[in-house]
Design an enzyme around this catalytic site. Structure first.
Site, PDB file in Angstrom:
ATOM      1  N   PHE A 172      17.691   8.197  -8.791  1.00 37.10           N
ATOM      2  CA  PHE A 172      16.611   7.609  -8.020  1.00 37.10           C
ATOM      3  C   PHE A 172      16.526   8.167  -6.597  1.00 37.10           C
ATOM      4  CE2 PHE A 172      16.961   4.448 -11.345  1.00 37.10           C
ATOM      5  CZ  PHE A 172      15.650   4.075 -11.556  1.00 37.10           C
TER       6      PHE A 172
ATOM      7  N   SER B 266       6.829   1.952  -6.342  1.00 38.31           N
ATOM      8  CA  SER B 266       8.061   2.111  -7.123  1.00 38.31           C
ATOM      9  C   SER B 266       9.320   1.895  -6.291  1.00 38.31           C
ATOM     10  CB  SER B 266       8.100   3.512  -7.749  1.00 38.31           C
ATOM     11  OG  SER B 266       7.064   3.667  -8.690  1.00 38.31           O
TER      12      SER B 266
ATOM     13  N   GLU C 168       4.379  -2.584 -13.344  1.00 37.68           N
ATOM     14  CA  GLU C 168       5.685  -3.080 -13.800  1.00 37.68           C
ATOM     15  C   GLU C 168       6.642  -1.920 -14.111  1.00 37.68           C
ATOM     16  OE1 GLU C 168       5.737  -6.029 -13.260  1.00 37.68           O
ATOM     17  OE2 GLU C 168       3.915  -7.039 -13.869  1.00 37.68           O
TER      18      GLU C 168
ATOM     19  N   PRO D 250       0.802  -1.227   0.000  1.00 36.23           N
ATOM     20  CA  PRO D 250       0.000   0.000   0.000  1.00 36.23           C
ATOM     21  C   PRO D 250       0.835   1.278   0.000  1.00 36.23           C
ATOM     22  CG  PRO D 250      -0.950  -1.594   1.510  1.00 36.23           C
ATOM     23  CD  PRO D 250       0.347  -2.176   1.041  1.00 36.23           C
TER      24      PRO D 250
ATOM     25  N   ILE E  50      -2.690  -6.854  -6.436  1.00 41.36           N
ATOM     26  CA  ILE E  50      -2.131  -8.153  -6.805  1.00 41.36           C
ATOM     27  C   ILE E  50      -3.076  -8.871  -7.764  1.00 41.36           C
ATOM     28  CG2 ILE E  50      -1.192 -10.316  -5.941  1.00 41.36           C
ATOM     29  CD1 ILE E  50       0.289  -7.726  -5.030  1.00 41.36           C
TER      30      ILE E  50
ATOM     31  N   GLY F 256     -15.295   9.265 -32.880  1.00 39.19           N
ATOM     32  CA  GLY F 256     -16.184  10.272 -32.323  1.00 39.19           C
ATOM     33  C   GLY F 256     -16.888   9.770 -31.078  1.00 39.19           C
TER      34      GLY F 256
END
Length: 395
Positions: free
Chosen positions: A394, A149, A374, A145, A174, A350
Site C-alpha cells: 500500500f 482510497s 467500498e 474530495p 455520500i 445488440g
C-alpha cells in the site's frame, strides 16, 4: 440415485443452490423480490432517465416495514436476520437497481452498523429504532474530495471547545446525504480518528446534492459540508478510535455488495437469455447459434459461481468466521464478473441493449460505481496481495 429420479435442470438455478437455503431464507427472498417488482421495477427506467429517486422517504419507510434496514443487526427494532438472508435481500434489491440496494446498504451496513457497534446506549436508543423503521434516513461520511482510497489522509477535523466538539471539513460522494436526518461522520482529532453522530439540522451542516451523474442516477448522492458544526461531548462514538472503526463498517457494507452485484448480473443475464430465445436472425432465434450459446454459458457459469461464493461467505459471517480478506475476495470477484456479464448481455441484445426498454445498460453503468466504491479493484487486489505474500504494497 438413478437418472430417472434426478430433478429437471433449472436454467434459473442450474447448480441447485436453492437446496442450500432454509425455508426462512427463501421467504425473505420472495418478500423482497415481490416488493421490488411492485414498487421499483415499474418506475425505475423513468427514475434513472430523470436522474431522480422520487418518494425516497416513502420507499425507505416501506423497506423499514419489510425489516430490510439494519437487517442483520439485533435489537432496537432491527430484524436480527442471518447474514445469508441479508445477502439475499441485497441481491433482490440490486436486481431492481443498484441505487435501491445502495440506499439500504448505507442505511444499515454503514450508518446503523456504526452506531450499533460503536455507539453509546443513549445513541442507540435515540437513533436505531427510527432508522430501522425508515422514519430517519442515515448517511456515512468518510470519503473526501481528495481522499478516497486513503482515508487516513482525511482533512475533516474535530476539535474540543470546552465540553463540545467542533467539526470542520467536507465529505464527498455520500449516498443519502441530502435526505438524511443523521450522519455518521469520521474526523481527525488529537486522540486519533473518531466517529461522530451528527444530526443534519445542526447549524453549519449542509448537504448539496451531486448532479450530472451517469451512474447510480436513481440514487441520492451528496457532498457533506461541515462548517464549524458544534456538537455536545456525547456526539462522539465512544467505543472506537482509529481507522478500525470506519474500516469495519466498510467491511460489513462490502459483504452486501458481494451479493448485490449478482442481482444486477442476474437481471442482465435473464434479459439476454429471454432475448436470445425470441430474437430471430437468419431465419431462427439467435439463441440457436453457437457463439450466442457460448456467451450464455460463460455468463451463467460466472453468475452462479459468484452466488456460491456469496453463500459460502455468508455462512462464514453467520459463524463469526468471516475475515476482511475474504470479503475483499468476494467483492473483487463478484463485482468484476457482474460487470462483465452485463457487458456481454449487451452484445446479445445488440443495439437494443443500450435502450432503457431493457435493464442491461442501466445495470452496467451502475456497476461502474459499484466497482469503485467500498474499495476499488486495485485496493482489494492489494489486500489480497498482502494476505498472500505477507508484504504490504500500500505504501
Amino acid at each position: 440415485m438413478s437418472a430417472g429420479t434426478l430433478p429437471p435442470f433449472d436454467p434459473d438455478d442450474p447448480l441447485g443452490i436453492d437446496d442450500l437455503l432454509e425455508p426462512e431464507d427463501l421467504a425473505v427472498r420472495t418478500t423482497v423480490r415481490q416488493w421490488a417488482a411492485d414498487r421499483v421495477l415499474p418506475h425505475i427506467a423513468d427514475w434513472y432517465e430523470r436522474g431522480e429517486l422520487p418518494g425516497i422517504r416513502e420507499l425507505t419507510r416501506e423497506l423499514g416495514s419489510l425489516g430490510a434496514l439494519g437487517m442483520s443487526l439485533t435489537g432496537y427494532g432491527c430484524a436480527g436476520a442471518s447474514a445469508v438472508q441479508y445477502g439475499l435481500a441485497c441481491l433482490e434489491l440490486e436486481a431492481a437497481d443498484s441505487g435501491i440496494r445502495s440506499l439500504v446498504s448505507v442505511q444499515g451496513s454503514l450508518a446503523m452498523y456504526a452506531i450499533h457497534r460503536f455507539g453509546s446506549e443513549e445513541q442507540k436508543q435515540q437513533w436505531l429504532p427510527r432508522m430501522a423503521s425508515g422514519e430517519v434516513i442515515g448517511c456515512f461520511g468518510l470519503t473526501e474530495p481528495d481522499h478516497g482510497s486513503d482515508p487516513a489522509g482525511m482533512r475533516t477535523h474535530a476539535k474540543r471547545d470546552g465540553t463540545d466538539w467542533v467539526l470542520t471539513g467536507r465529505k464527498m460522494w455520500i449516498t443519502n446525504g441530502s435526505v438524511a436526518g443523521v450522519a455518521v461522520v469520521w474526523a481527525r482529532t488529537d486522540e486519533g480518528i473518531r466517529g461522530f453522530v451528527v444530526p443534519t439540522d445542526a447549524p453549519g451542516f449542509s448537504a448539496p446534492e451531486i448532479k450530472h451523474k451517469w451512474s447510480l442516477r436513481a440514487s441520492v448522492t451528496s457532498e457533506l459540508v461541515l462548517d464549524e458544526v458544534r456538537l455536545p461531548a456525547d456526539a462522539a462514538l465512544p467505543e472506537v478510535t482509529g481507522l478500525r472503526g470506519p474500516l469495519s463498517c466498510l467491511s460489513h457494507a462490502r459483504y452486501g455488495i458481494i451479493w448485490g452485484a449478482l442481482g444486477a448480473a442476474r437481471a442482465s443475464f435473464g434479459s439476454a437469455l429471454e432475448y436470445a430465445r425470441t430474437r430471430e436472425q437468419f431465419g431462427r432465434p439467435i439463441g440457436g447459434f453457437q457463439l450466442t450459446q457460448a456467451k450464455l454459458a460463460d455468463m451463467a457459469l460466472e453468475l452462479h459461481k459468484g452466488v456460491l461464493l456469496a453463500h459460502h461467505l455468508g455462512r462464514r459471517m453467520d459463524a463469526g468466521r468471516l475475515r476482511p480478506e475474504q470479503v475483499s475476495f468476494g467483492k473483487l470477484n463478484n463485482v468484476r464478473e457482474a460487470i462483465e456479464i452485463c457487458r456481454t448481455a449487451r452484445t446479445i441484445l445488440g443495439a437494443n441493449g443500450i435502450s432503457l426498454e431493457y435493464p442491461v445498460m442501466r445495470h452496467a453503468t451502475n456497476l461502474e460505481s459499484v466497482l469503485t466504491y467500498e474499495g476499488t479493484v486495485e485496493m482489494h487486489q492489494l489486500v489480497l496481495g498482502k494476505a498472500l505474500t505477507g508484504l504490504d504494497a500500500f505504501r
